[in-house]
Design a protein around this motif. Sequence first.
Motif, short mmCIF file in Angstrom:
data_model
loop_
_atom_site.label_atom_id
_atom_site.label_comp_id
_atom_site.label_asym_id
_atom_site.label_seq_id
_atom_site.Cartn_x
_atom_site.Cartn_y
_atom_site.Cartn_z
N ALA A 116 -71.29 -4.01 28.93
CA ALA A 116 -71.11 -3.92 30.38
C ALA A 116 -72.43 -3.96 31.13
CB ALA A 116 -70.36 -2.64 30.74
N VAL A 117 -73.51 -3.59 30.47
CA VAL A 117 -74.82 -3.54 31.14
C VAL A 117 -75.67 -4.70 30.63
CG1 VAL A 117 -76.89 -2.17 31.52
CG2 VAL A 117 -74.66 -1.05 31.43
N HIS A 118 -76.25 -5.44 31.57
CA HIS A 118 -76.94 -6.67 31.21
C HIS A 118 -78.45 -6.56 31.20
CE1 HIS A 118 -72.95 -7.98 32.24
NE2 HIS A 118 -73.17 -9.05 31.56
N HIS A 119 -78.98 -5.40 31.48
CA HIS A 119 -80.44 -5.27 31.51
C HIS A 119 -80.79 -3.84 31.11
CE1 HIS A 119 -84.57 -5.53 32.83
NE2 HIS A 119 -84.41 -6.80 33.12
N MET A 122 -81.29 -1.08 33.69
CA MET A 122 -80.14 -0.51 34.39
C MET A 122 -79.24 0.31 33.48
SD MET A 122 -81.39 -1.95 36.88
CE MET A 122 -80.41 -1.56 38.30
N LEU A 125 -78.30 4.11 34.01
CA LEU A 125 -77.38 4.49 35.09
C LEU A 125 -75.99 4.82 34.56
CD1 LEU A 125 -78.30 1.87 37.83
CD2 LEU A 125 -78.68 4.33 37.95
N ALA A 126 -75.60 4.17 33.48
CA ALA A 126 -74.24 4.37 32.96
C ALA A 126 -74.01 5.81 32.48
CB ALA A 126 -73.94 3.35 31.88
N LEU A 244 -62.13 -4.15 29.00
CA LEU A 244 -62.19 -3.16 30.08
C LEU A 244 -63.17 -3.59 31.17
CD1 LEU A 244 -62.20 0.15 27.99
CD2 LEU A 244 -60.31 -0.78 29.33
N VAL A 245 -64.14 -4.39 30.78
CA VAL A 245 -65.14 -4.85 31.75
C VAL A 245 -64.71 -6.17 32.38
CG1 VAL A 245 -67.54 -5.54 32.06
CG2 VAL A 245 -66.96 -3.75 30.43
N SER A 246 -64.29 -7.11 31.54
CA SER A 246 -64.04 -8.47 32.05
C SER A 246 -62.61 -8.66 32.53
CB SER A 246 -64.34 -9.49 30.96
OG SER A 246 -63.34 -9.45 29.96
N ALA B 121 -79.18 -10.06 37.82
CA ALA B 121 -79.56 -10.06 36.41
C ALA B 121 -80.99 -9.60 36.18
CB ALA B 121 -79.37 -11.46 35.83
N ALA B 122 -81.72 -9.35 37.28
CA ALA B 122 -83.09 -8.87 37.14
C ALA B 122 -83.06 -7.39 36.75
CB ALA B 122 -83.85 -9.08 38.45
N GLY B 123 -84.20 -6.82 36.50
CA GLY B 123 -84.25 -5.41 36.12
C GLY B 123 -84.16 -4.50 37.32
N TYR B 136 -75.12 0.16 43.47
CA TYR B 136 -75.16 -0.44 42.14
C TYR B 136 -74.09 0.20 41.29
CZ TYR B 136 -77.15 -2.88 38.14
OH TYR B 136 -77.33 -3.74 37.08
N ALA B 138 -72.70 1.67 38.20
CA ALA B 138 -73.42 2.28 37.09
C ALA B 138 -72.76 1.99 35.75
CB ALA B 138 -73.53 3.78 37.31
N TRP B 139 -71.46 1.98 35.72
CA TRP B 139 -70.76 1.81 34.44
C TRP B 139 -70.84 0.37 33.95
CZ3 TRP B 139 -66.57 -1.53 34.38
CH2 TRP B 139 -66.11 -1.92 35.64
N GLN B 140 -71.24 -0.52 34.80
CA GLN B 140 -71.49 -1.90 34.40
C GLN B 140 -72.60 -2.45 35.28
OE1 GLN B 140 -68.28 -4.58 35.15
NE2 GLN B 140 -68.62 -4.55 37.34
N SER B 141 -73.16 -3.57 34.87
CA SER B 141 -74.25 -4.14 35.65
C SER B 141 -73.73 -4.81 36.91
CB SER B 141 -75.00 -5.19 34.82
OG SER B 141 -75.88 -4.55 33.94
N TYR B 173 -65.75 -14.08 38.64
CA TYR B 173 -65.77 -13.12 39.75
C TYR B 173 -67.14 -13.07 40.41
CZ TYR B 173 -61.47 -11.67 37.40
OH TYR B 173 -60.23 -11.66 36.82
N GLN B 212 -64.03 -2.80 41.13
CA GLN B 212 -64.69 -3.63 40.13
C GLN B 212 -64.51 -5.11 40.47
OE1 GLN B 212 -62.85 -2.90 36.36
NE2 GLN B 212 -60.84 -3.50 37.04
#
Lengths: 344, 232
Positions: A116-119, A122, A125-126, A244-246, B121-123, B136, B138-141, B173, B212
């Motif tokens: 779910a997190v791409h970097h 970040m 934060l999760a 769950l994400v997509s 997609a940046a940091g 932002y 938090a549970w996903q980017s 999306y 979401q």
Amino acid sequence: MNTRLIWILFAVAVSVAFGYSNSVQLVYPAHFPTPVYDLQANPLTTSKIELGRALFYDPILSKDNTISCASCHSPYNAFAHTDHALSHGINDQIGTRNAPALFNLAWQKSFMWDGAVHHLDMQALAPISSTLEMGEDIANIVQKLQQKSLYPLLFEQAFGDSTVTGQHILQALAQFQLTLVSATAKYDKVQQGLDSFSLQEQAGKQVFESHCNSCHSAPLFMNNEFANNGLKVDSSLQDFGKWLVSQQTKDSLLFRVPSLRNLSYSYPYMHDGRFQKLRQVIDHYTQLDTTSTLLDVRLQQSIDLTNRQKTDLIAFLLTLNDPQFVFNPDNKFPRAILLPTGNE
Amino acid sequence: MLSTTSFPCFVFVLLWSSFYCSTSNAQQLSIGVTYDKQPLTLHQKYALAATDDSVQIDLLKFYISNIQLMKGKKVVHQVAVKHWLVDYSDTSNLVLNLDVPKGICYNKIKYNIGVDSTTNAAGALGQDLDPMQGMYWAWQSGYINIKIEGESPICTTRDNRFQFHLGGFISPYYALQTKTLKLKNRKEIVLNLALDQVLQFMDLEKQPTIMQPSTAAMELTPIFSSCITVGS
């Protein structure tokens, strides 16, 4: 003013006065690929890494100041949480997934079991915002850190600005985690010509290369992919992984292919920690229903292993343990910063 | 009938009058939000169209990004602030200095509602894009492009709350919206969001929450974007 603050102030003054560059390079062996993480966008420095290390071990990041990142990512467990199938959070809450081991994150394209997190920046934060884990808000953390005497100094030293920001918190945490490089296992030493496999390890390596390497690819022993490995859905968790994400059917029951390094330190295994022993994991793969069309295509051919082959395979997997990484004092709790003499 | 000598002058006057040319670098972009054509007041009850219920807005934040001034199809000025977080609770935040150089002529404004995929997609980023701004996921980017929260008795949720967090940067999306609007010939640029019109497309009873990237978010985001017009 205590001794710690005096030393930090002194270090800041020296850095400013002499333009001291504390930049560091990410160290990894020649048999590793180029990192995925853009190190030019967030260049490593000693002061940022040390700030990130302090933040990683400081429970101030959780709502009630009881849970730190290290609570579920212990250095002695290769930054996983041995014996705990699912993550633990504030108020003794139990999460829904097994806290993964943290190492070689510079080579990881996405994070979390479902990607779910791409970097890496970040990722923190999760768990910080999860009500089952740290239950905190990054804006509130900024305020808490700003009010402490320690952190404005550390931020000044790291970023040249004593104002705490969410961006700098996340960049510092990422920097510390980037330095968690596991590349000194016996396997690595063999690759570098410094050691050799035993006959049993060599036999296990052949089993591994025949049945495991297409997903758990050397030298990182992961492939940045997600797969359905045939695990039945836990009825209490109802976890469908990447779906769950997509929300896309094709992603149902896909979970991250984890690295197989440091397995002795990071049990239990799988996204829900259902297996305690490596033998159970191997038995799972040899007992798969290969007729299932949902199964990853690489697993749709049955894996038949004798007991001897299973033992050989485990012997090889143990060469991926990296005690030098696990017990590296540079990665441990920064006692001098967080618990200086007189503040214990 | 126009004489042959006066015709070019007439065309020139027409063209000239369709552009605004900056006389200083003090041009500003202001954001207004209205409900039933009156300035929106947060936490105030309004009539919810087509129902007997009321609605109140407690939070309204959205990103405007990559703002460009155009003369016809040509970009004549790129605003330096790449991402502007409009927070309606902060009146000081509703005006952006565009820093248009003196003598630049323009008749259109082009902008995005939301944050582009490259930035997503940046940091870790700072200022208006700092995750501490609460935009932002938090549970996903990914950034939340638009946040609308409030309450209405029509919502069967806890405390009758509704929460719309609209965003997404990955296909299918990808929610970023790009708009180009023709400007009036004046110094100040005002963009007005008619929020009552957005709410007409929100089914607060059946879907009081979007949290979401989703089909529902993809449907609502362009509606939000289309309810922004050049104000007077």
